[in-house]
Write a protein that holds these residues in place. Structure first.
Motif, PDB file in Angstrom:
ATOM      1  N   LEU A  58     -11.381   9.866   6.236  1.00  0.00           N
ATOM      2  CA  LEU A  58     -11.964   9.939   7.570  1.00  0.00           C
ATOM      3  C   LEU A  58     -12.966   8.814   7.771  1.00  0.00           C
ATOM      4  O   LEU A  58     -12.984   8.149   8.808  1.00  0.00           O
ATOM      5  N   ARG A  59     -13.785   8.572   6.765  1.00  0.00           N
ATOM      6  CA  ARG A  59     -14.796   7.532   6.858  1.00  0.00           C
ATOM      7  C   ARG A  59     -14.167   6.150   6.993  1.00  0.00           C
ATOM      8  O   ARG A  59     -14.617   5.310   7.772  1.00  0.00           O
ATOM      9  N   LEU A  60     -13.094   5.921   6.241  1.00  0.00           N
ATOM     10  CA  LEU A  60     -12.453   4.613   6.249  1.00  0.00           C
ATOM     11  C   LEU A  60     -11.325   4.525   7.276  1.00  0.00           C
ATOM     12  O   LEU A  60     -10.673   3.499   7.372  1.00  0.00           O
ATOM     13  N   GLN A  61     -11.110   5.574   8.036  1.00  0.00           N
ATOM     14  CA  GLN A  61     -10.024   5.629   9.035  1.00  0.00           C
ATOM     15  C   GLN A  61      -8.673   5.355   8.376  1.00  0.00           C
ATOM     16  O   GLN A  61      -7.869   4.578   8.865  1.00  0.00           O
ATOM     17  N   ARG A  62      -8.444   6.030   7.266  1.00  0.00           N
ATOM     18  CA  ARG A  62      -7.185   5.886   6.533  1.00  0.00           C
ATOM     19  C   ARG A  62      -6.174   6.935   6.989  1.00  0.00           C
ATOM     20  O   ARG A  62      -6.536   8.065   7.301  1.00  0.00           O
ATOM     21  N   THR A  63      -4.913   6.546   6.951  1.00  0.00           N
ATOM     22  CA  THR A  63      -3.827   7.483   7.260  1.00  0.00           C
ATOM     23  C   THR A  63      -3.116   7.964   6.005  1.00  0.00           C
ATOM     24  O   THR A  63      -2.338   8.914   6.066  1.00  0.00           O
ATOM     25  N   GLN A  64      -3.361   7.288   4.877  1.00  0.00           N
ATOM     26  CA  GLN A  64      -2.647   7.545   3.618  1.00  0.00           C
ATOM     27  C   GLN A  64      -1.138   7.389   3.800  1.00  0.00           C
ATOM     28  O   GLN A  64      -0.351   8.074   3.168  1.00  0.00           O
ATOM     29  N   THR A  65      -0.751   6.473   4.678  1.00  0.00           N
ATOM     30  CA  THR A  65       0.659   6.204   4.943  1.00  0.00           C
ATOM     31  C   THR A  65       0.915   4.704   4.928  1.00  0.00           C
ATOM     32  O   THR A  65       0.123   3.924   5.464  1.00  0.00           O
ATOM     33  N   ILE A  66       2.014   4.312   4.293  1.00  0.00           N
ATOM     34  CA  ILE A  66       2.472   2.924   4.253  1.00  0.00           C
ATOM     35  C   ILE A  66       3.828   2.853   4.948  1.00  0.00           C
ATOM     36  O   ILE A  66       4.650   3.755   4.803  1.00  0.00           O
ATOM     37  N   ALA A  67       4.073   1.789   5.677  1.00  0.00           N
ATOM     38  CA  ALA A  67       5.379   1.584   6.304  1.00  0.00           C
ATOM     39  C   ALA A  67       6.146   0.501   5.558  1.00  0.00           C
ATOM     40  O   ALA A  67       5.619  -0.581   5.314  1.00  0.00           O
ATOM     41  N   ALA A  68       7.379   0.823   5.178  1.00  0.00           N
ATOM     42  CA  ALA A  68       8.313  -0.184   4.663  1.00  0.00           C
ATOM     43  C   ALA A  68       9.188  -0.601   5.839  1.00  0.00           C
ATOM     44  O   ALA A  68       9.946   0.212   6.372  1.00  0.00           O
ATOM     45  N   ASP A 100      -1.202   8.819  -3.938  1.00  0.00           N
ATOM     46  CA  ASP A 100      -1.234   9.833  -2.877  1.00  0.00           C
ATOM     47  C   ASP A 100      -0.908   9.254  -1.503  1.00  0.00           C
ATOM     48  O   ASP A 100      -1.453   9.695  -0.478  1.00  0.00           O
ATOM     49  N   TYR A 101      -0.047   8.273  -1.451  1.00  0.00           N
ATOM     50  CA  TYR A 101       0.368   7.684  -0.183  1.00  0.00           C
ATOM     51  C   TYR A 101       1.770   8.152   0.196  1.00  0.00           C
ATOM     52  O   TYR A 101       2.651   8.287  -0.654  1.00  0.00           O
ATOM     53  N   ASP A 102       1.970   8.396   1.489  1.00  0.00           N
ATOM     54  CA  ASP A 102       3.288   8.681   2.027  1.00  0.00           C
ATOM     55  C   ASP A 102       3.948   7.372   2.450  1.00  0.00           C
ATOM     56  O   ASP A 102       3.262   6.384   2.738  1.00  0.00           O
ATOM     57  N   LEU A 103       5.288   7.395   2.520  1.00  0.00           N
ATOM     58  CA  LEU A 103       6.035   6.200   2.892  1.00  0.00           C
ATOM     59  C   LEU A 103       6.847   6.455   4.151  1.00  0.00           C
ATOM     60  O   LEU A 103       7.632   7.402   4.217  1.00  0.00           O
ATOM     61  N   LEU A 104       6.668   5.587   5.127  1.00  0.00           N
ATOM     62  CA  LEU A 104       7.450   5.601   6.356  1.00  0.00           C
ATOM     63  C   LEU A 104       8.439   4.440   6.292  1.00  0.00           C
ATOM     64  O   LEU A 104       8.051   3.308   6.010  1.00  0.00           O
ATOM     65  N   GLY A 122      -1.808  -0.031  16.572  1.00  0.00           N
ATOM     66  CA  GLY A 122      -1.821   1.413  16.791  1.00  0.00           C
ATOM     67  C   GLY A 122      -2.395   2.201  15.634  1.00  0.00           C
ATOM     68  O   GLY A 122      -2.573   3.419  15.739  1.00  0.00           O
ATOM     69  N   LYS A 123      -2.679   1.515  14.511  1.00  0.00           N
ATOM     70  CA  LYS A 123      -3.270   2.130  13.316  1.00  0.00           C
ATOM     71  C   LYS A 123      -2.468   3.341  12.833  1.00  0.00           C
ATOM     72  O   LYS A 123      -3.031   4.350  12.397  1.00  0.00           O
ATOM     73  N   ARG A 124      -1.143   3.220  12.897  1.00  0.00           N
ATOM     74  CA  ARG A 124      -0.286   4.306  12.425  1.00  0.00           C
ATOM     75  C   ARG A 124      -0.198   4.342  10.909  1.00  0.00           C
ATOM     76  O   ARG A 124       0.100   5.386  10.331  1.00  0.00           O
TER      77      ARG A 124
END
Length: 346
Positions: A58-68, A100-104, A122-124
């Protein structure tokens, strides 16, 4: 890192178990013994793992998601189900899970310069892994301009201002063509992927350099382009045979296209490898089990995927990151004829 706990990998290290075991234990999986679950929960509780990660994101505005992102061109019909994509994306996903990252997974039209807006502006996602690049790739140039966290599959190029991980395409192609020349082949054709792909351009450079080194002429009739698909590889081979029926060797820029090219040769009454030697590229699992088994240039696809993931995480965490060129290796099987000649004592 000391005793700091940020990811499941940290808990796994402290508990002496795998990351997957930690994930299952925290999700109360019946596959994990209660004693192990309790030990892992105790470590997570001690370090306030769930609250710590959530607050940090929340502090770092992270989504814990990476897009390939897989860019494609106007005429490309290469699918995500391509064996190369499946292997590299699988390796990326496995490595990201340790953090702990998800992959899109997404396909993006290379001509659409706005595709990056959906992800960066869009910071997705927290970062991007680009699998494939065009010559003069404007999408990548825009990511550089925006200062986005991203890495690219492919060897570093002169003047490059971003991080990439990839195989030495020039060397790989040169090894393949040199091998064909050593087998006595002189009319060696080239089947590339999309003509505007950087990987195709690098492999054509290696092909041409090795022909010139051997004193063999460059012949435009021996060059054809496809789209890294079976169907396009098949028709490229038919096209080459119509233009240059005296072909005696072919270097193909992917195993999938090489297997299709062998079928086209068979249908034209050409024996592989007695009449025409074939060398592919990638060393996907199919290569060892087709008929005849395919001689090919092995890329370190799995290692490359893992490096793409870990280097992107380093970028996100603000660490210094360097590009990497992975070595390639010629894997000799039966489609080139070398093993047949060896068995005959030639």
């Amino acid at each position: 890192m000391g005793n700091e706990v940020r990811t499941m990998a940290d808990i796994a290290r402290l508990a002496g178990v795998s990351v997957s075991t930690v994930s299952r234990a925290l999700n109360d999986s019946p596959l994990i013994p209660e004693e192990t679950k309790e030990r892992i929960r105790r470590i997570a509780h001690t370090y306030n793992y769930e609250l710590h990660v959530g607050a940090r994101n929340l502090r770092l505005q992270r989504t814990q998601t990476i897009a390939a992102v897989i860019p494609f061109g106007e005429t490309s019909d290469r699918q995500v189900s391509d064996p190369f994509y499946l292997e590299i994306i699988g390796a990326i996903a496995n490595k990201l899970a340790e953090y702990d990252y998800d992959l899109l997974i997404s396909r993006a039209h290379a001509a659409d310069e706005g595709w990056y807006q959906r992800y960066v502006l869009g910071k997705r996602v927290d970062g991007l892994i680009i699998i494939g690049r065009k010559l003069n790739d404007r999408g990548i140039a825009k990511l550089v301009e925006l200062g986005a966290n991203f890495v690219v599959w492919g060897p570093p190029l002169p003047g490059q201002r971003y991080v990439s991980v990839g195989s030495d395409g020039v060397s790989g192609a040169a090894q393949a063509v040199r091998h064909l020349i050593q087998l006595g082949r002189r009319r060696i054709a080239f089947i590339g992927g999309d003509e505007d792909e950087t990987e195709t351009w690098l492999r054509r450079r290696g092909y041409e350099q090795e022909l010139q080194r051997a004193g063999l002429p460059l012949d435009a009739n021996l060059i054809a382009y496809a789209h890294f698909t079976s169907e396009s590889g098949y028709f490229a081979m038919r096209q080459l045979l119509a233009r240059a029926p005296d072909i005696d060797g072919v270097f193909v820029c992917s195993d999938l296209m090489a297997v299709a090219a062998m079928e086209a040769l068979r249908q034209e009454g050409r024996d592989v490898p007695n009449d025409v030697s074939i060398v592919g590229y990638d060393d996907i699992p199919l290569a060892a089990h087709c008929s005849p088994p395919l001689t090919t240039v092995r890329q370190q696809i799995r290692r490359g995927g893992m490096l793409l993931a870990s280097k992107l995480i380093d970028l996100i965490e603000g660490r210094q990151v360097e590009s990497v060129t992975l070595p390639v290796e010629l894997i000799i099987r039966e489609s080139c004829g070398a093993k047949v000649r060896s068995a005959r004592g030639c």
